[in-house]
Design an enzyme around this catalytic site. Structure first.
Site, mmCIF file in Angstrom:
data_model
loop_
_atom_site.group_PDB
_atom_site.id
_atom_site.type_symbol
_atom_site.label_atom_id
_atom_site.label_comp_id
_atom_site.label_asym_id
_atom_site.label_seq_id
_atom_site.Cartn_x
_atom_site.Cartn_y
_atom_site.Cartn_z
ATOM 1 N N TYR A 47 1.875 -3.886 -8.515
ATOM 2 C CA TYR A 47 0.642 -4.140 -7.743
ATOM 3 C C TYR A 47 -0.152 -5.267 -8.396
ATOM 4 O O TYR A 47 -0.601 -6.201 -7.722
ATOM 5 C CB TYR A 47 -0.168 -2.842 -7.700
ATOM 6 N N SER A 94 -8.046 -8.200 -5.572
ATOM 7 C CA SER A 94 -8.441 -7.014 -6.351
ATOM 8 C C SER A 94 -8.942 -7.476 -7.714
ATOM 9 O O SER A 94 -8.646 -8.607 -8.143
ATOM 10 C CB SER A 94 -7.217 -6.112 -6.561
HETATM 11 N N1 NAD Z 1 -9.631 0.978 -2.598
HETATM 12 C C1 NAD Z 1 -9.681 0.266 -3.712
HETATM 13 O O1 NAD Z 1 -10.178 0.726 -4.752
HETATM 14 C C2 NAD Z 1 -9.165 -1.152 -3.734
HETATM 15 C C3 NAD Z 1 -9.427 -1.930 -4.853
HETATM 16 C C4 NAD Z 1 -8.951 -3.243 -4.890
HETATM 17 C C5 NAD Z 1 -8.236 -3.749 -3.815
HETATM 18 N N2 NAD Z 1 -7.991 -2.953 -2.754
HETATM 19 C C6 NAD Z 1 -7.196 -3.539 -1.647
HETATM 20 O O2 NAD Z 1 -7.833 -3.324 -0.420
HETATM 21 C C7 NAD Z 1 -6.857 -3.293 0.622
HETATM 22 C C8 NAD Z 1 -7.079 -2.057 1.480
HETATM 23 O O3 NAD Z 1 -6.942 -0.893 0.676
HETATM 24 P P1 NAD Z 1 -7.612 0.517 1.033
HETATM 25 O O4 NAD Z 1 -8.085 1.131 -0.238
HETATM 26 O O5 NAD Z 1 -8.539 0.348 2.173
HETATM 27 O O6 NAD Z 1 -6.283 1.339 1.436
HETATM 28 P P2 NAD Z 1 -5.903 2.278 2.678
HETATM 29 O O7 NAD Z 1 -4.609 2.894 2.287
HETATM 30 O O8 NAD Z 1 -7.064 3.159 3.055
HETATM 31 O O9 NAD Z 1 -5.684 1.215 3.862
HETATM 32 C C9 NAD Z 1 -4.599 0.336 3.878
HETATM 33 C C10 NAD Z 1 -4.121 0.172 5.310
HETATM 34 O O10 NAD Z 1 -3.019 -0.747 5.299
HETATM 35 C C11 NAD Z 1 -2.007 -0.232 6.138
HETATM 36 N N3 NAD Z 1 -0.691 -0.748 5.745
HETATM 37 C C12 NAD Z 1 -0.041 -0.556 4.567
HETATM 38 N N4 NAD Z 1 1.164 -1.130 4.616
HETATM 39 C C13 NAD Z 1 1.283 -1.715 5.839
HETATM 40 C C14 NAD Z 1 2.302 -2.451 6.481
HETATM 41 N N5 NAD Z 1 3.486 -2.706 5.895
HETATM 42 N N6 NAD Z 1 2.076 -2.906 7.745
HETATM 43 C C15 NAD Z 1 0.908 -2.630 8.382
HETATM 44 N N7 NAD Z 1 -0.090 -1.916 7.819
HETATM 45 C C16 NAD Z 1 0.098 -1.467 6.560
HETATM 46 C C17 NAD Z 1 -2.089 1.281 5.964
HETATM 47 O O11 NAD Z 1 -1.454 1.995 7.028
HETATM 48 C C18 NAD Z 1 -3.603 1.491 5.904
HETATM 49 O O12 NAD Z 1 -4.145 1.700 7.201
HETATM 50 C C19 NAD Z 1 -5.497 -3.345 -0.067
HETATM 51 O O13 NAD Z 1 -5.002 -4.665 -0.071
HETATM 52 C C20 NAD Z 1 -5.834 -2.915 -1.490
HETATM 53 O O14 NAD Z 1 -4.912 -3.390 -2.434
HETATM 54 C C21 NAD Z 1 -8.432 -1.672 -2.672
#
Ligand code: NAD
Length: 255
Positions: free
Chosen positions: A155, A142
């Site tokens: 986080y 991130s």
């Molecule tokens: N969306 C953003 O702005 C952003 C920015 C920087 C980093 N990220 C990173 O991207 C990644 C995905 O985020 P996203 O925005 O797509 O979120 P999201 O919530 O849409 O998707 C995350 C997925 O991970 C799954 N998950 C969570 N905990 C779990 C566990 N213990 N076991 C199995 N599955 C699990 C959830 O069920 C979900 O399907 C994360 O690592 C997040 O930190 C996102």
């Protein structure tokens, strides 16, 4: 021919957002993909849609916060597809509190999912990659791997550690032909944000305005834009790229 034709990939958190977009893009590029998620309903739906369209995927319901679940997921991917070329560590959760308010359990939870699952899945995947002479690991880090804010110290701490894990794994396993990199997304509109906006009574327009004020490109990014960069790092196009953090943030960290 796709960029991943004939390759096998494993993706964690593949039922939603960035993980789902990655699974779909990888399949479109010719890979067979195993993906894990704790959300069985969404995972099965995504798998059914991809299968109906002719793609080859395996959905594994798993809580990757546990080592045995990570190792089991990788083992199932190998049993189904017979090899593993790519691992995308993507599952993540968020918490909004200071260290004063954070419980020991909340630290255990966030480090288990956002950090340790990345190490445990790598632990399962690296012997398989060695077996076939190399591979690529992409960790979803991130902008919070290098900056902090938004009342999310737990986080931010975990994401900083993912940067260290990425470089350390790249160092240890480079000689075996295993490349390890991270993508660092900025503000990416995913189901996570949709849920959070709803809970806070905020609109998408407010989210967009906030992203505009914090980026050079004046907008949030999409899950597909992150998946495209994960694809680059996972593919042979990035054959001389390892130990790097690729910022996919509309310029956020350079402002
Ligand atoms: N969306 C953003 O702005 C952003 C920015 C920087 C980093 N990220 C990173 O991207 C990644 C995905 O985020 P996203 O925005 O797509 O979120 P999201 O919530 O849409 O998707 C995350 C997925 O991970 C799954 N998950 C969570 N905990 C779990 C566990 N213990 N076991 C199995 N599955 C699990 C959830 O069920 C979900 O399907 C994360 O690592 C997040 O930190 C996102």
């Amino acid at each position: 021919m796709g960029k991943l034709t004939g390759m096998i990939a494993a993706v964690t958190g593949g039922a939603s957002g960035i993980g789902e977009a990655t699974v779909r893009r990888f399949v479109a590029e010719g890979a067979d993909v195993a993906f894990a998620d704790r959300d069985a309903e969404r995972g099965q739906r995504v798998a059914a849609e991809i299968t109906a369209a002719g793609g080859k995927v395996l959905f594994v319901e798993a809580d990757v916060g546990k080592e045995a679940a990570c190792l089991g997921f990788i083992k199932q991917a190998d049993a189904r597809f017979g090899r593993l070329d790519i691992l995308v560590n993507n599952a993540g959760i968020r918490m909004y509190q200071t260290v004063v308010d954070a419980s020991a359990e909340s630290w255990d939870d966030i480090l288990a999912v956002n950090l340790k699952s990345y190490a445990y899945c790598a632990k399962g995947a690296i012997p398989l990659m060695r077996r076939s002479g190399g591979g690529a690991i992409v960790n979803v880090a991130s902008v919070r791997s290098v900056i902090v804010g938004g009342n999310s110290i737990q986080y931010d701490t975990a994401k900083h550690a993912v940067a260290g894990l990425t470089r350390g794994l790249a160092m240890d396993h480079g000689p075996e032909g295993i490349r390890v990199n991270a993508v660092c997304p900025g503000s990416i509109f995913t189901p996570f944000h949709a849920r959070r906006l709803q809970a806070a009574g905020k609109t998408v327009a407010e989210y967009n305005a906030d992203a505009a004020s914090r980026t050079m490109l004046k907008r949030p990014g999409t899950a597909e834009e992150i998946a495209a960069c994960i694809l680059f790092l996972a593919s042979k196009d990035a054959s001389y790229v390892t130990g790097t953090l690729l910022f996919v943030d509309g310029g956020m960290t350079s402002m």
